[in-house]
Design a protein around this motif. Structure first.
Motif, PDB file in Angstrom:
ATOM      1  N   GLY A  66       0.786  -1.229   0.000  1.00 51.68           N
ATOM      2  CA  GLY A  66       0.000   0.000   0.000  1.00 51.68           C
ATOM      3  C   GLY A  66       0.814   1.271   0.000  1.00 51.68           C
ATOM      4  O   GLY A  66       0.492   2.230  -0.693  1.00 51.68           O
ATOM      5  N   SER A  67       1.883   1.309   0.786  1.00 52.92           N
ATOM      6  CA  SER A  67       2.681   2.531   0.894  1.00 52.92           C
ATOM      7  C   SER A  67       4.061   2.187   1.425  1.00 52.92           C
ATOM      8  O   SER A  67       4.314   1.063   1.881  1.00 52.92           O
ATOM      9  CB  SER A  67       2.005   3.526   1.840  1.00 52.92           C
ATOM     10  N   LEU A  68       4.941   3.173   1.364  1.00 51.49           N
ATOM     11  CA  LEU A  68       6.291   2.989   1.901  1.00 51.49           C
ATOM     12  C   LEU A  68       6.232   2.717   3.394  1.00 51.49           C
ATOM     13  O   LEU A  68       6.998   1.915   3.927  1.00 51.49           O
ATOM     14  CB  LEU A  68       7.124   4.244   1.613  1.00 51.49           C
ATOM     15  N   ASP A  78       3.822   1.172   5.059  1.00 53.33           N
ATOM     16  CA  ASP A  78       3.416  -0.221   5.258  1.00 53.33           C
ATOM     17  C   ASP A  78       4.605  -1.161   5.071  1.00 53.33           C
ATOM     18  O   ASP A  78       4.767  -2.135   5.815  1.00 53.33           O
ATOM     19  CB  ASP A  78       2.316  -0.599   4.271  1.00 53.33           C
ATOM     20  N   GLU A  88      12.036   1.269  -2.776  1.00 53.90           N
ATOM     21  CA  GLU A  88      10.911   1.955  -3.403  1.00 53.90           C
ATOM     22  C   GLU A  88      10.471   1.279  -4.692  1.00 53.90           C
ATOM     23  O   GLU A  88       9.352   1.504  -5.157  1.00 53.90           O
ATOM     24  CB  GLU A  88      11.273   3.421  -3.659  1.00 53.90           C
ATOM     25  N   LEU A  90       7.135  -0.636  -4.739  1.00 57.08           N
ATOM     26  CA  LEU A  90       5.851   0.061  -4.719  1.00 57.08           C
ATOM     27  C   LEU A  90       5.256   0.240  -6.100  1.00 57.08           C
ATOM     28  O   LEU A  90       4.141   0.736  -6.236  1.00 57.08           O
ATOM     29  CB  LEU A  90       6.014   1.438  -4.065  1.00 57.08           C
ATOM     30  N   TYR A  91       5.976  -0.142  -7.133  1.00 58.41           N
ATOM     31  CA  TYR A  91       5.515   0.067  -8.499  1.00 58.41           C
ATOM     32  C   TYR A  91       5.258  -1.259  -9.182  1.00 58.41           C
ATOM     33  O   TYR A  91       5.989  -2.223  -9.001  1.00 58.41           O
ATOM     34  CB  TYR A  91       6.545   0.868  -9.305  1.00 58.41           C
ATOM     35  N   ARG A 146       2.118   6.059  -6.730  1.00 59.99           N
ATOM     36  CA  ARG A 146       1.325   6.091  -5.506  1.00 59.99           C
ATOM     37  C   ARG A 146       0.488   7.363  -5.479  1.00 59.99           C
ATOM     38  O   ARG A 146       0.870   8.393  -6.033  1.00 59.99           O
ATOM     39  CB  ARG A 146       2.224   6.054  -4.269  1.00 59.99           C
ATOM     40  N   GLU A 192      -0.134   9.583  -3.223  1.00 59.04           N
ATOM     41  CA  GLU A 192       0.472  10.787  -2.661  1.00 59.04           C
ATOM     42  C   GLU A 192       1.521  11.376  -3.606  1.00 59.04           C
ATOM     43  O   GLU A 192       1.682  12.593  -3.693  1.00 59.04           O
ATOM     44  CB  GLU A 192       1.082  10.503  -1.279  1.00 59.04           C
TER      45      GLU A 192
END
Length: 328
Positions: free
Chosen positions: A124-126, A128, A199, A202-203, A306, A308
């Protein structure tokens, strides 16, 4: 004087006092001293710290030496521990101060690609990721003894300046547990140690994005507006716009940011603002390496960002448009 070849007993409290004095002495000599401090009986309390400790305990060759290392760590004897790319350097106080180094082989690209294929787009996010709020499937992949993120015993070279002949002395064991405690404070250090960019998890991989888009295009069970909201990208179903629709779209783009971004579009925004990659990456709160990879993905590949990050890009797009209008 030693009796019958044994060193005199030193209490836990005295060991801690000696370690604290040594840390103070080291800080007078150098400013970058970072001791490992453990409170309570548990060495590691977070997901990444516990996972590291469980991993090193899984090696049978380490079984006999690890308990002494836990005691040394709890006594505060790890006076300094620093983690860098492929290496851990530490100072451990025993009968004197010993230098310990653990060289870790960087993660194989094949393993990293497999981890990314399992995890990308499902975190979901960095926050998490760093807090270990992951699904069971991802946790199993990350912590797999053979194919996960943690190094195998044969991928680590252990060195200590003490006279112990063993492959792993108690000082090295203390440092290995110290890494687990340090990951409680800084989980990103694990990815630095294995020389990978966290990171990237996340993609979605580009081929996965293309496959998803192809399936949705063929089925056409969801309209393009809904897909745009789900994926944060513009879906082209192959229908040609009329002249009026095309004109309205151009007028709309003057007011609203694009539904999706490509690497070329990111670079264009950055150049319009007159920023270097470091400034742009800082604004997006991603690494320069990640930004460089995004910008180099080609002019036609749609990026999945993401929420944000996309909000920040939208804001910077508007800023670049205002700057263009002012410069005429």
């Amino acid at each position: 004087m030693y009796y019958y070849g044994f060193r005199p007993y030193v209490s836990v409290a005295k060991r801690r006092q000696q370690a604290q004095r040594k840390v103070r002495s080291l800080r007078k000599e150098r400013k970058d001293v970072t001791p490992v401090q453990v409170t309570g009986r548990t060495i590691a309390k977070t997901f990444w710290g516990k996972a590291w400790c469980d991993h090193i305990e899984s090696f049978s060759d380490y079984e006999n030496r690890l308990p002494r290392g836990r005691s040394y760590l709890r006594h505060g004897s790890v006076c300094h521990l620093a983690m860098t790319k492929g290496r851990v350097d530490a100072l451990v106080l025993g009968s004197r101060l010993y230098e310990v180094s653990v060289t870790v082989r960087v993660l194989q690209q094949k393993k990293w690609d497999e981890i990314k294929a399992t995890c990308s787009g499902h975190i979901g996010s960095l926050l998490d990721l760093l807090q270990g709020k992951l699904s069971n499937t991802i946790m199993r992949k990350m912590c797999d003894r053979q194919s996960g993120l943690f190094p195998l015993d044969k991928e680590m070279t252990l060195e200590c300046s003490c006279p112990d002949w063993a492959h792993m002395c108690k000082h090295v064991a203390a440092v290995l547990y110290g890494v687990g405690a340090r990951l409680d404070e800084d989980p990103q250090a694990l990815f630095l140690l294995r020389a990978v960019d966290h990171e990237e998890l996340l993609y979605l991989p580009t081929d996965a994005i293309d496959k998803t888009l192809d399936q949705d295009t063929q089925r056409q069970t969801v309209d393009s507006a809904s897909l745009s909201q789900i994926f944060g990208i513009d879906i082209d179903l192959g229908q040609k716009d009329t002249t009026a629709a095309s004109h309205n779209k151009k007028q709309q783009n003057k007011k609203h940011p694009p539904l999706y971004y490509t690497g070329a579009r990111l670079r264009k925004i950055r150049h319009a603002l007159g920023w270097i990659q470091k400034e742009f990456a800082s604004e997006l709160q991603i690494s320069v390496a990640t930004l460089s990879k995004l910008e180099n993905r080609g002019p036609r590949r749609k990026l999945v960002l993401r929420a944000e990050v996309q909000e920040v890009v939208h804001r910077l797009w508007r800023k670049s448009q205002r700057k263009k209008e002012q410069t005429g």
